[in-house]
Design a protein around this motif. Structure first.
Motif, PDB file in Angstrom:
ATOM      1  N   PRO A  23       8.234  -0.178   1.542  1.00 30.63           N
ATOM      2  CA  PRO A  23       7.389   0.283   0.436  1.00 30.63           C
ATOM      3  C   PRO A  23       6.444   1.412   0.825  1.00 30.63           C
ATOM      4  O   PRO A  23       5.957   1.477   1.957  1.00 30.63           O
ATOM      5  CB  PRO A  23       6.599  -0.966   0.040  1.00 30.63           C
ATOM      6  CG  PRO A  23       6.611  -1.822   1.252  1.00 30.63           C
ATOM      7  CD  PRO A  23       7.913  -1.559   1.933  1.00 30.63           C
ATOM      8  N   LEU A  24       6.205   2.298  -0.126  1.00 33.82           N
ATOM      9  CA  LEU A  24       5.116   3.261  -0.002  1.00 33.82           C
ATOM     10  C   LEU A  24       3.803   2.534  -0.279  1.00 33.82           C
ATOM     11  O   LEU A  24       3.758   1.559  -1.020  1.00 33.82           O
ATOM     12  CB  LEU A  24       5.278   4.386  -1.021  1.00 33.82           C
ATOM     13  CG  LEU A  24       6.413   5.389  -0.820  1.00 33.82           C
ATOM     14  CD1 LEU A  24       6.511   6.278  -2.042  1.00 33.82           C
ATOM     15  CD2 LEU A  24       6.172   6.222   0.425  1.00 33.82           C
ATOM     16  N   MET A  25       2.724   3.038   0.294  1.00 29.84           N
ATOM     17  CA  MET A  25       1.411   2.444   0.020  1.00 29.84           C
ATOM     18  C   MET A  25       0.349   3.489   0.331  1.00 29.84           C
ATOM     19  O   MET A  25       0.432   4.191   1.336  1.00 29.84           O
ATOM     20  CB  MET A  25       1.198   1.198   0.870  1.00 29.84           C
ATOM     21  CG  MET A  25      -0.049   0.403   0.526  1.00 29.84           C
ATOM     22  SD  MET A  25      -0.058  -1.226   1.340  1.00 29.84           S
ATOM     23  CE  MET A  25       1.061  -2.159   0.273  1.00 29.84           C
TER      24      MET A  25
ATOM     25  N   ALA B  21       1.158  -4.174   4.499  1.00 26.90           N
ATOM     26  CA  ALA B  21      -0.184  -3.653   4.744  1.00 26.90           C
ATOM     27  C   ALA B  21      -0.772  -4.190   6.035  1.00 26.90           C
ATOM     28  O   ALA B  21      -1.556  -3.506   6.709  1.00 26.90           O
ATOM     29  CB  ALA B  21      -1.090  -3.995   3.572  1.00 26.90           C
ATOM     30  N   ALA B  22      -0.417  -5.429   6.394  1.00 21.42           N
ATOM     31  CA  ALA B  22      -1.010  -6.094   7.556  1.00 21.42           C
ATOM     32  C   ALA B  22      -0.174  -5.937   8.825  1.00 21.42           C
ATOM     33  O   ALA B  22      -0.478  -6.582   9.831  1.00 21.42           O
ATOM     34  CB  ALA B  22      -1.202  -7.585   7.256  1.00 21.42           C
TER      35      ALA B  22
ATOM     36  N   TRP C  87      -8.743  -1.187  -0.877  1.00 18.46           N
ATOM     37  CA  TRP C  87      -7.887  -1.132  -2.066  1.00 18.46           C
ATOM     38  C   TRP C  87      -6.631  -0.372  -1.670  1.00 18.46           C
ATOM     39  O   TRP C  87      -6.658   0.820  -1.363  1.00 18.46           O
ATOM     40  CB  TRP C  87      -8.642  -0.462  -3.215  1.00 18.46           C
ATOM     41  CG  TRP C  87      -7.873   0.238  -4.299  1.00 18.46           C
ATOM     42  CD1 TRP C  87      -8.109   1.501  -4.771  1.00 18.46           C
ATOM     43  CD2 TRP C  87      -6.787  -0.274  -5.100  1.00 18.46           C
ATOM     44  NE1 TRP C  87      -7.251   1.816  -5.791  1.00 18.46           N
ATOM     45  CE2 TRP C  87      -6.427   0.748  -6.012  1.00 18.46           C
ATOM     46  CE3 TRP C  87      -6.087  -1.475  -5.113  1.00 18.46           C
ATOM     47  CZ2 TRP C  87      -5.395   0.595  -6.943  1.00 18.46           C
ATOM     48  CZ3 TRP C  87      -5.047  -1.629  -6.029  1.00 18.46           C
ATOM     49  CH2 TRP C  87      -4.725  -0.618  -6.929  1.00 18.46           C
ATOM     50  N   LEU C  88      -5.519  -1.089  -1.618  1.00 22.35           N
ATOM     51  CA  LEU C  88      -4.239  -0.530  -1.201  1.00 22.35           C
ATOM     52  C   LEU C  88      -3.247  -0.676  -2.343  1.00 22.35           C
ATOM     53  O   LEU C  88      -3.026  -1.779  -2.840  1.00 22.35           O
ATOM     54  CB  LEU C  88      -3.706  -1.268   0.038  1.00 22.35           C
ATOM     55  CG  LEU C  88      -4.627  -1.289   1.251  1.00 22.35           C
ATOM     56  CD1 LEU C  88      -4.086  -2.236   2.308  1.00 22.35           C
ATOM     57  CD2 LEU C  88      -4.802   0.110   1.827  1.00 22.35           C
ATOM     58  N   ASP C  89      -2.659   0.434  -2.754  1.00 24.39           N
ATOM     59  CA  ASP C  89      -1.721   0.390  -3.878  1.00 24.39           C
ATOM     60  C   ASP C  89      -0.313   0.671  -3.383  1.00 24.39           C
ATOM     61  O   ASP C  89      -0.071   1.670  -2.687  1.00 24.39           O
ATOM     62  CB  ASP C  89      -2.124   1.409  -4.940  1.00 24.39           C
ATOM     63  CG  ASP C  89      -1.562   1.064  -6.302  1.00 24.39           C
ATOM     64  OD1 ASP C  89      -1.110  -0.078  -6.502  1.00 24.39           O
ATOM     65  OD2 ASP C  89      -1.577   1.938  -7.187  1.00 24.39           O
TER      66      ASP C  89
ATOM     67  N   ILE D  70      -7.710  -5.739  -1.965  1.00 23.79           N
ATOM     68  CA  ILE D  70      -6.928  -5.662  -3.202  1.00 23.79           C
ATOM     69  C   ILE D  70      -5.618  -4.945  -2.908  1.00 23.79           C
ATOM     70  O   ILE D  70      -5.617  -3.857  -2.318  1.00 23.79           O
ATOM     71  CB  ILE D  70      -7.692  -4.901  -4.302  1.00 23.79           C
ATOM     72  CG1 ILE D  70      -9.049  -5.548  -4.578  1.00 23.79           C
ATOM     73  CG2 ILE D  70      -6.863  -4.840  -5.583  1.00 23.79           C
ATOM     74  CD1 ILE D  70      -9.936  -4.736  -5.509  1.00 23.79           C
ATOM     75  N   ILE D  71      -4.504  -5.557  -3.309  1.00 20.65           N
ATOM     76  CA  ILE D  71      -3.175  -4.967  -3.141  1.00 20.65           C
ATOM     77  C   ILE D  71      -2.566  -4.770  -4.520  1.00 20.65           C
ATOM     78  O   ILE D  71      -2.375  -5.733  -5.271  1.00 20.65           O
ATOM     79  CB  ILE D  71      -2.253  -5.870  -2.301  1.00 20.65           C
ATOM     80  CG1 ILE D  71      -2.878  -6.221  -0.959  1.00 20.65           C
ATOM     81  CG2 ILE D  71      -0.881  -5.219  -2.135  1.00 20.65           C
ATOM     82  CD1 ILE D  71      -2.833  -5.149   0.074  1.00 20.65           C
TER      83      ILE D  71
END
Length: 337
Positions: free
Chosen positions: A120-122, A258-259, A91-93, A269-270
């Protein structure tokens, strides 16, 4: 452009059952549902075998909407549902709405680097035990600064390392709403340590239903949802910012971010981060943003953080005024060991 017959319109949910739930196909009006163990017993199984099972799931969805008499049909009950993915491998926001990030940093008296507009921050959230869409937010103390955050999220299939944003769009299989629960007074000291959130981000809640992008029709464009996200705090509207407005990083860009150095497994989940518009007339999607605006305008924050017994509702309506995902409806209660 695919024809309507080729579009993959579906609504899926997970009935509470063991740790990973029982996959349900849900009718478009969310009045009926049916488990499909012969196709996929769980949401995770469906995502891992999407190319093999999605067509069969769609046939069940179409039959439900036609009123066909399928074996095992039940009345759909959001309160009986877990999160569409009751637990997830990842789970990455993200921080797609940079206006929100800028305002929250202002609340801490911290300037925002220009790079936040281009990169982006994550953060990586806890994903081993999500909260059901109608379950309480069970938390230890009001002193921690309890806040809700209304967001949207996507679920992917397997995503290769180094994927481009253009290719990442094809890996979005489902979309849902989010309540990214936050403890604001724990966040500040954690951020000051320079190593990210842990205690400030307890378990997250997601909408009862996850839908395929095609289900949104014209409201899904360029990796964004072009609809308002509605939040209600103690029964009163808190905000209705538009998800397609001021979204600096669309979902394909968040997935590619993310990848960049890792593979993402099916069921990742993003999240979008808190939906936020520069237009202040549309309200906010979390309390801390409203408190920041109050302080900027009057010199004082007056809206309190959540107390035990307070409620939040998060929803999104289609052009006909019908809920698309079902609503997240939660009450804050105190954890008692």
């Amino acid at each position: 452009m695919r024809g309507d017959k080729e579009k993959e319109k579906m609504k899926l949910a997970s009935l509470k059952h063991d740790r990973d739930g029982k996959l349900l196909v849900v009718s478009h009006d969310m009045k009926k549902a049916v488990a499909v163990p012969g196709i996929a017993a769980t949401m995770q199984h469906a995502l891992e075998h999407w190319d093999a099972v999605s067509h069969h799931l769609k046939l069940i969805y179409d039959d439900l909407n036609k009123g066909e008499q399928l074996d095992g049909i039940i009345a759909f009950d959001p309160a009986a549902c877990a999160s569409p993915l009751p637990r997830a491998y990842q789970w990455l926001d993200g921080s797609a709405y940079v206006n929100h990030v800028e305002l929250v940093r202002k609340s801490r008296g911290v300037d925002m680097p220009e790079s936040f507009w281009t990169d982006p921050l994550m953060y990586q959230g806890a994903s081993d035990n999500f909260i059901g869409p109608r379950d309480d937010m069970v938390l230890p103390s009001e002193k921690d600064g309890i806040d809700f955050e209304a967001e949207v999220a996507v679920i992917t299939d397997d995503v290769p390392m180094g994927v481009t944003p253009e290719a990442a769009a094809q890996h979005i299989k489902l979309i849902m709403l989010v309540n990214d629960v936050s403890l604001r007074y724990l966040a500040m000291p954690e951020i000051a340590k320079g190593f990210g959130f842990l205690q400030a981000k307890p378990a997250t809640a997601f909408s009862p239903v996850a839908v395929t992008p095609d289900t949104l029709g014209d409201a899904w464009q360029d990796g964004k949802i072009l609809l308002p996200l509605l939040s209600y705090y103690n029964g009163k509207e808190f905000g209705h910012p538009h998800c397609g407005t001021d979204m600096i990083f669309n979902f394909p860009k968040l997935i590619a971010h993310a990848a960049r150095t890792r593979f993402l497994c099916a069921g990742t989940i993003i999240g979008s981060g808190t939906v936020s518009n520069k237009d202040r007339s549309v309200g906010s999607s979390c309390i801390v943003e409203k408190r920041t605006l109050e302080k900027l305008e009057t010199g004082e924050s007056t809206t309190p953080f959540m107390k035990f017994g307070d409620t939040v509702k998060i929803d999104m309506l289609d052009k006909n005024g019908a809920s698309i995902f079902g609503s997240i409806e939660q009450k804050v209660t105190q954890y008692k060991p």
